[in-house]
Design a protein around this motif. Structure first.
Motif, PDB file in Angstrom:
ATOM      1  N   SER A  37      24.706  -5.280 -16.922  1.00 20.94           N
ATOM      2  CA  SER A  37      26.106  -5.248 -17.354  1.00 20.94           C
ATOM      3  C   SER A  37      26.482  -6.269 -18.414  1.00 20.94           C
ATOM      4  O   SER A  37      27.584  -6.188 -18.962  1.00 20.94           O
ATOM      5  N   TRP A  38      25.601  -7.220 -18.713  1.00 23.04           N
ATOM      6  CA  TRP A  38      26.012  -8.341 -19.553  1.00 23.04           C
ATOM      7  C   TRP A  38      25.106  -8.515 -20.767  1.00 23.04           C
ATOM      8  O   TRP A  38      23.881  -8.399 -20.676  1.00 23.04           O
ATOM      9  N   ILE A  39      25.748  -8.855 -21.904  1.00 24.44           N
ATOM     10  CA  ILE A  39      25.078  -9.213 -23.143  1.00 24.44           C
ATOM     11  C   ILE A  39      25.430 -10.656 -23.462  1.00 24.44           C
ATOM     12  O   ILE A  39      26.599 -11.061 -23.351  1.00 24.44           O
ATOM     13  N   ILE A  40      24.446 -11.439 -23.874  1.00 23.24           N
ATOM     14  CA  ILE A  40      24.710 -12.804 -24.326  1.00 23.24           C
ATOM     15  C   ILE A  40      24.540 -12.856 -25.843  1.00 23.24           C
ATOM     16  O   ILE A  40      23.635 -12.232 -26.398  1.00 23.24           O
ATOM     17  N   THR A  41      25.432 -13.572 -26.508  1.00 19.27           N
ATOM     18  CA  THR A  41      25.394 -13.654 -27.965  1.00 19.27           C
ATOM     19  C   THR A  41      26.048 -14.958 -28.405  1.00 19.27           C
ATOM     20  O   THR A  41      26.458 -15.783 -27.571  1.00 19.27           O
ATOM     21  N   GLY A  42      26.151 -15.160 -29.715  1.00 21.51           N
ATOM     22  CA  GLY A  42      26.831 -16.332 -30.234  1.00 21.51           C
ATOM     23  C   GLY A  42      28.337 -16.120 -30.243  1.00 21.51           C
ATOM     24  O   GLY A  42      28.830 -15.000 -30.428  1.00 21.51           O
ATOM     25  N   ALA A  43      29.087 -17.203 -30.040  1.00 29.33           N
ATOM     26  CA  ALA A  43      30.551 -17.107 -30.030  1.00 29.33           C
ATOM     27  C   ALA A  43      31.128 -16.969 -31.429  1.00 29.33           C
ATOM     28  O   ALA A  43      32.212 -16.411 -31.614  1.00 29.33           O
ATOM     29  N   ASP A  44      30.419 -17.493 -32.408  1.00 30.88           N
ATOM     30  CA  ASP A  44      30.958 -17.577 -33.764  1.00 30.88           C
ATOM     31  C   ASP A  44      31.450 -16.239 -34.305  1.00 30.88           C
ATOM     32  O   ASP A  44      32.545 -16.140 -34.867  1.00 30.88           O
ATOM     33  N   SER A  45      30.642 -15.193 -34.128  1.00 31.10           N
ATOM     34  CA  SER A  45      30.989 -13.903 -34.726  1.00 31.10           C
ATOM     35  C   SER A  45      32.109 -13.181 -33.979  1.00 31.10           C
ATOM     36  O   SER A  45      32.706 -12.239 -34.497  1.00 31.10           O
ATOM     37  N   LEU A  46      32.407 -13.609 -32.748  1.00 29.07           N
ATOM     38  CA  LEU A  46      33.429 -12.938 -31.949  1.00 29.07           C
ATOM     39  C   LEU A  46      34.719 -13.734 -31.833  1.00 29.07           C
ATOM     40  O   LEU A  46      35.724 -13.223 -31.327  1.00 29.07           O
ATOM     41  N   TYR A  47      34.695 -14.958 -32.300  1.00 26.01           N
ATOM     42  CA  TYR A  47      35.803 -15.888 -32.053  1.00 26.01           C
ATOM     43  C   TYR A  47      37.142 -15.344 -32.554  1.00 26.01           C
ATOM     44  O   TYR A  47      38.153 -15.430 -31.862  1.00 26.01           O
ATOM     45  N   MET A  48      37.160 -14.751 -33.746  1.00 22.69           N
ATOM     46  CA  MET A  48      38.411 -14.299 -34.342  1.00 22.69           C
ATOM     47  C   MET A  48      38.843 -12.919 -33.832  1.00 22.69           C
ATOM     48  O   MET A  48      39.964 -12.482 -34.113  1.00 22.69           O
ATOM     49  N   ILE A  49      37.963 -12.219 -33.108  1.00 18.01           N
ATOM     50  CA  ILE A  49      38.310 -10.877 -32.621  1.00 18.01           C
ATOM     51  C   ILE A  49      38.164 -10.791 -31.108  1.00 18.01           C
ATOM     52  O   ILE A  49      37.998  -9.710 -30.553  1.00 18.01           O
ATOM     53  N   ARG A  50      38.242 -11.927 -30.439  1.00 19.84           N
ATOM     54  CA  ARG A  50      37.980 -11.951 -28.994  1.00 19.84           C
ATOM     55  C   ARG A  50      38.992 -11.145 -28.185  1.00 19.84           C
ATOM     56  O   ARG A  50      38.719 -10.787 -27.036  1.00 19.84           O
ATOM     57  N   ASP A  51      40.164 -10.883 -28.755  1.00 14.30           N
ATOM     58  CA  ASP A  51      41.171 -10.093 -28.035  1.00 14.30           C
ATOM     59  C   ASP A  51      41.132  -8.615 -28.412  1.00 14.30           C
ATOM     60  O   ASP A  51      42.029  -7.856 -28.036  1.00 14.30           O
ATOM     61  N   LEU A  52      40.114  -8.213 -29.167  1.00 14.53           N
ATOM     62  CA  LEU A  52      40.029  -6.837 -29.644  1.00 14.53           C
ATOM     63  C   LEU A  52      38.796  -6.130 -29.090  1.00 14.53           C
ATOM     64  O   LEU A  52      38.118  -5.396 -29.799  1.00 14.53           O
ATOM     65  N   SER A  53      38.487  -6.353 -27.843  1.00 20.87           N
ATOM     66  CA  SER A  53      37.280  -5.770 -27.255  1.00 20.87           C
ATOM     67  C   SER A  53      37.292  -4.243 -27.309  1.00 20.87           C
ATOM     68  O   SER A  53      36.239  -3.610 -27.310  1.00 20.87           O
ATOM     69  N   ARG A  54      38.471  -3.638 -27.395  1.00 16.15           N
ATOM     70  CA  ARG A  54      38.557  -2.175 -27.408  1.00 16.15           C
ATOM     71  C   ARG A  54      37.933  -1.564 -28.660  1.00 16.15           C
ATOM     72  O   ARG A  54      37.576  -0.376 -28.663  1.00 16.15           O
TER      73      ARG A  54
END
Length: 221
Positions: A37-54
């Motif tokens: 169920s889980w993927i691990i990745t870097g935070a940098d690329s998701l930081y600005m879109i963290r509220d747009l998981s949809r």
């Protein structure tokens, strides 16, 4: 077998844990499957879109981030609470898939370290190079390059000496706690270019979900 600094992956089963994180149809970064169920990745690329998981999707089980394998919606993103986009520490995030995966030879979690260990071997960074910026007057060669960059590749990098790494971190005002490992840039790589997060493995096949950082003049994971 790795024969040079940059090698294209030929089979999905060679790196069954690799995940391509997509924003709609655009590649953002690489990640690693750590369980069903889980993927691990870097935070940098998701930081600005963290509220747009949809609008995010994760492609697994394919060496081509544009097609094949399994494309999963994202349930939510969890970014390390201490992550600071201007520093390399805590550059890590977890992605929860919408539904658990059924594991296959092409879909298998990465092997994680069970306890801390000094790692000094040569590292292989597996990732997709990402889209190529193409001008309006692009040629057929540009189109070939665009297709080539959709295939998973391996970059051959070397750990920097621990003392030298500490000196670089200190020069940038970063407290060296021993939790940051520095890597020399890949051959022909720009040492000051911001990299997309990518899992690494050492020559002894010790895999770890470490992710490339962003800082000149070295790369840190």
């Amino acid at each position: 077998m790795i024969t040079d600094e940059h090698t294209k992956v030929s089979s999905n089963e060679l790196y069954p844990y690799m995940a391509a994180i997509m924003k709609k149809t655009s590649y953002i970064s690489a990640g690693a499957l750590i369980d069903e169920s889980w993927i691990i990745t870097g935070a940098d690329s998701l930081y600005m879109i963290r509220d747009l998981s949809r609008i995010l999707r994760v492609r697994l089980g394919s060496i081509n981030y544009k097609k094949g394998g399994f494309l999963s919606p994202v349930k939510y993103i969890h970014i390390h609470p201490l992550f600071d986009d201007s520093k390399p520490q805590f550059d890590i995030a977890l992605i929860k898939l919408a539904t658990p995966l059924r594991l296959t030879p092409n879909l298998n979690p990465i092997k994680l370290l069970k306890k801390p260990r000094q790692i000094t071997a040569t590292h292989f960074i597996t990732a997709w190079p990402g889209p190529l910026q193409v001008s309006k007057n692009h040629t057929n060669l540009d189109s070939v390059e665009l297709l080539r960059r959709r295939i998973l590749s391996i970059s051959h990098v070397h750990p920097l000496d621990t003392e030298e790494c500490g000196d670089h971190l200190e020069a940038q005002g970063i407290n060296n706690t021993g939790g940051v490992m520095c890597l020399d840039p890949a051959v022909d790589g720009d040492p000051c270019q911001r990299l997309r997060p990518a899992p690494s493995a050492d020559r002894a096949n010790l895999k770890c979900p470490a992710f490339s950082g962003t800082f000149c003049p070295i790369k840190c994971v």
